[in-house]
Design an enzyme around this catalytic site. Structure first.
Site, PDB file in Angstrom:
ATOM      1  N   LYS A  11       0.822  -1.218   0.000  1.00  0.00           N
ATOM      2  CA  LYS A  11       0.000   0.000   0.000  1.00  0.00           C
ATOM      3  C   LYS A  11       0.858   1.271   0.000  1.00  0.00           C
ATOM      4  O   LYS A  11       2.063   1.226   0.292  1.00  0.00           O
ATOM      5  CB  LYS A  11      -0.941  -0.037   1.210  1.00  0.00           C
ATOM      6  N   TYR A  51     -12.549  -1.309  -3.897  1.00  0.00           N
ATOM      7  CA  TYR A  51     -13.113  -1.545  -2.560  1.00  0.00           C
ATOM      8  C   TYR A  51     -14.644  -1.481  -2.556  1.00  0.00           C
ATOM      9  O   TYR A  51     -15.238  -1.200  -1.510  1.00  0.00           O
ATOM     10  CB  TYR A  51     -12.539  -0.536  -1.567  1.00  0.00           C
ATOM     11  N   PHE A  59     -15.684   3.565   6.991  1.00  0.00           N
ATOM     12  CA  PHE A  59     -14.313   3.972   6.645  1.00  0.00           C
ATOM     13  C   PHE A  59     -14.057   3.951   5.131  1.00  0.00           C
ATOM     14  O   PHE A  59     -12.926   4.151   4.692  1.00  0.00           O
ATOM     15  CB  PHE A  59     -13.284   3.098   7.377  1.00  0.00           C
ATOM     16  N   ARG A  87      -2.488 -14.086   3.914  1.00  0.00           N
ATOM     17  CA  ARG A  87      -3.161 -13.358   4.992  1.00  0.00           C
ATOM     18  C   ARG A  87      -2.480 -13.618   6.341  1.00  0.00           C
ATOM     19  O   ARG A  87      -2.396 -12.721   7.190  1.00  0.00           O
ATOM     20  CB  ARG A  87      -4.653 -13.691   5.024  1.00  0.00           C
ATOM     21  N   THR A  93      -5.716  -7.152  10.629  1.00  0.00           N
ATOM     22  CA  THR A  93      -5.960  -5.829  10.031  1.00  0.00           C
ATOM     23  C   THR A  93      -5.415  -4.710  10.919  1.00  0.00           C
ATOM     24  O   THR A  93      -4.776  -3.771  10.434  1.00  0.00           O
ATOM     25  CB  THR A  93      -7.485  -5.624   9.837  1.00  0.00           C
ATOM     26  N   ARG A 104       2.330  -6.742   9.147  1.00  0.00           N
ATOM     27  CA  ARG A 104       1.650  -5.588   9.759  1.00  0.00           C
ATOM     28  C   ARG A 104       2.210  -5.283  11.142  1.00  0.00           C
ATOM     29  O   ARG A 104       2.330  -4.118  11.538  1.00  0.00           O
ATOM     30  CB  ARG A 104       0.141  -5.830   9.788  1.00  0.00           C
ATOM     31  N   ASN A 114      -2.113   0.134   7.001  1.00  0.00           N
ATOM     32  CA  ASN A 114      -1.615  -1.174   7.450  1.00  0.00           C
ATOM     33  C   ASN A 114      -0.774  -1.903   6.390  1.00  0.00           C
ATOM     34  O   ASN A 114      -0.682  -3.119   6.391  1.00  0.00           O
ATOM     35  CB  ASN A 114      -2.760  -2.031   7.985  1.00  0.00           C
ATOM     36  N   HIS A 117      -2.279  -5.424   1.471  1.00  0.00           N
ATOM     37  CA  HIS A 117      -3.615  -5.984   1.213  1.00  0.00           C
ATOM     38  C   HIS A 117      -3.471  -7.435   0.771  1.00  0.00           C
ATOM     39  O   HIS A 117      -2.493  -7.792   0.110  1.00  0.00           O
ATOM     40  CB  HIS A 117      -4.311  -5.201   0.093  1.00  0.00           C
ATOM     41  N   GLU A 128     -10.049  -9.467  -7.901  1.00  0.00           N
ATOM     42  CA  GLU A 128      -8.988  -8.497  -7.631  1.00  0.00           C
ATOM     43  C   GLU A 128      -7.807  -8.653  -8.593  1.00  0.00           C
ATOM     44  O   GLU A 128      -7.214  -7.665  -9.014  1.00  0.00           O
ATOM     45  CB  GLU A 128      -8.531  -8.637  -6.178  1.00  0.00           C
TER      46      GLU A 128
HETATM   47  P1  ATP Z   1      -7.198  -5.877   3.184  1.00  0.00           P
HETATM   48  O1  ATP Z   1      -8.568  -6.043   2.531  1.00  0.00           O
HETATM   49  O2  ATP Z   1      -6.558  -4.526   2.893  1.00  0.00           O
HETATM   50  O3  ATP Z   1      -6.300  -7.030   2.932  1.00  0.00           O
HETATM   51  P2  ATP Z   1      -8.289  -6.798   5.638  1.00  0.00           P
HETATM   52  O4  ATP Z   1      -8.938  -7.851   4.819  1.00  0.00           O
HETATM   53  O5  ATP Z   1      -7.421  -7.223   6.789  1.00  0.00           O
HETATM   54  O6  ATP Z   1      -7.398  -5.864   4.754  1.00  0.00           O
HETATM   55  P3  ATP Z   1     -10.774  -5.346   5.584  1.00  0.00           P
HETATM   56  O7  ATP Z   1     -11.783  -5.530   6.655  1.00  0.00           O
HETATM   57  O8  ATP Z   1     -11.001  -5.993   4.246  1.00  0.00           O
HETATM   58  O9  ATP Z   1      -9.358  -5.785   6.185  1.00  0.00           O
HETATM   59  O10 ATP Z   1     -10.571  -3.781   5.396  1.00  0.00           O
HETATM   60  C1  ATP Z   1      -9.964  -3.270   4.216  1.00  0.00           C
HETATM   61  C2  ATP Z   1      -9.030  -2.153   4.607  1.00  0.00           C
HETATM   62  O11 ATP Z   1      -9.803  -1.088   5.141  1.00  0.00           O
HETATM   63  C3  ATP Z   1      -8.037  -2.503   5.735  1.00  0.00           C
HETATM   64  O12 ATP Z   1      -6.890  -3.176   5.292  1.00  0.00           O
HETATM   65  C4  ATP Z   1      -7.708  -1.129   6.251  1.00  0.00           C
HETATM   66  O13 ATP Z   1      -6.777  -0.445   5.398  1.00  0.00           O
HETATM   67  C5  ATP Z   1      -9.058  -0.439   6.173  1.00  0.00           C
HETATM   68  N1  ATP Z   1      -9.827  -0.560   7.421  1.00  0.00           N
HETATM   69  C6  ATP Z   1     -10.383  -1.688   7.948  1.00  0.00           C
HETATM   70  N2  ATP Z   1     -11.019  -1.431   9.087  1.00  0.00           N
HETATM   71  C7  ATP Z   1     -10.894  -0.103   9.304  1.00  0.00           C
HETATM   72  C8  ATP Z   1     -11.340   0.796  10.323  1.00  0.00           C
HETATM   73  N3  ATP Z   1     -12.059   0.366  11.353  1.00  0.00           N
HETATM   74  N4  ATP Z   1     -11.000   2.091  10.200  1.00  0.00           N
HETATM   75  C9  ATP Z   1     -10.274   2.552   9.151  1.00  0.00           C
HETATM   76  N5  ATP Z   1      -9.822   1.751   8.148  1.00  0.00           N
HETATM   77  C10 ATP Z   1     -10.125   0.456   8.224  1.00  0.00           C
HETATM   78 MG    MG Z   2     -10.069  -7.365   3.070  1.00  0.00          MG
END
Ligand code: ATP
Ligand code: MG
Length: 146
Positions: A11, A51, A59, A87, A93, A104, A114, A117, A128
């Protein structure tokens, strides 16, 4: 052996901090094959489409702004159970909850910033990967079936 492909993104926060190389090293040391990679700077529309599954979440706008603040490095990883294993290597996350030894835990600043992705299922991996890469961009040629 279940060979899968997953979409990883280094990212914008990781590129800006100069830790992309260290993250790629961890990917290689974990045994993933990198089939494709490119540095891109997403537009707001690019990030919103990527997204789209998060559209209803509070968010979403902030996440899209974060993902467009600078270049990022999407890549296609291949390996045994690649979706789950990537993962696990990323960690939770929220970096405060990420296990020791994860990317992370080592590099992320917050639940939003973080650094990486990873696709969360075969269905999302297929969407994706095709969002960023055409079949012609997947290397080596044998992976395309020609
Ligand atoms: P990713 O999809 O990026 O691999 P993830 O699957 O661990 O991460 P998701 O729940 O899919 O997490 O959320 C997508 C992204 O949105 C997170 O990686 C983070 O950058 C952001 N995000 C998630 N939760 C929050 C939150 N509570 N506040 C702000 N940003 C968030
Ligand atoms: Mg995700």
């Amino acid at each position: 052996m279940t060979v899968e492909r997953t979409l990883a993104i280094i990212k914008p926060d990781a590129i800006a901090k100069g830790v992309a190389g260290q993250i790629v090293t961890r990917i290689e040391e974990a045994g993933f094959k990198i089939l494709a990679a490119k540095l891109i700077h997403m537009s707001p529309e690019d990030a919103a489409g990527f997204y789209i599954v998060h559209k209803a979440l509070p968010f979403y706008r902030s996440l899209c702004a974060f993902m467009t603040q600078g270049p990022c490095l999407p890549m296609v990883l291949e390996g045994d159970h690649a979706i789950q294993r990537w993962r696990e290597l990323m960690g939770a996350t929220d970096p405060a909850k990420a296990a020791p030894g994860t990317i992370r835990k080592a590099f992320a600043a917050s639940i939003e910033a973080n650094v990486v992705h990873g696709s969360d299922s075969p269905t999302s991996a297929a969407f994706e990967i095709s969002y960023f890469f055409s079949s012609l961009e997947l290397c080596p040629r044998s992976n395309r079936g020609d």
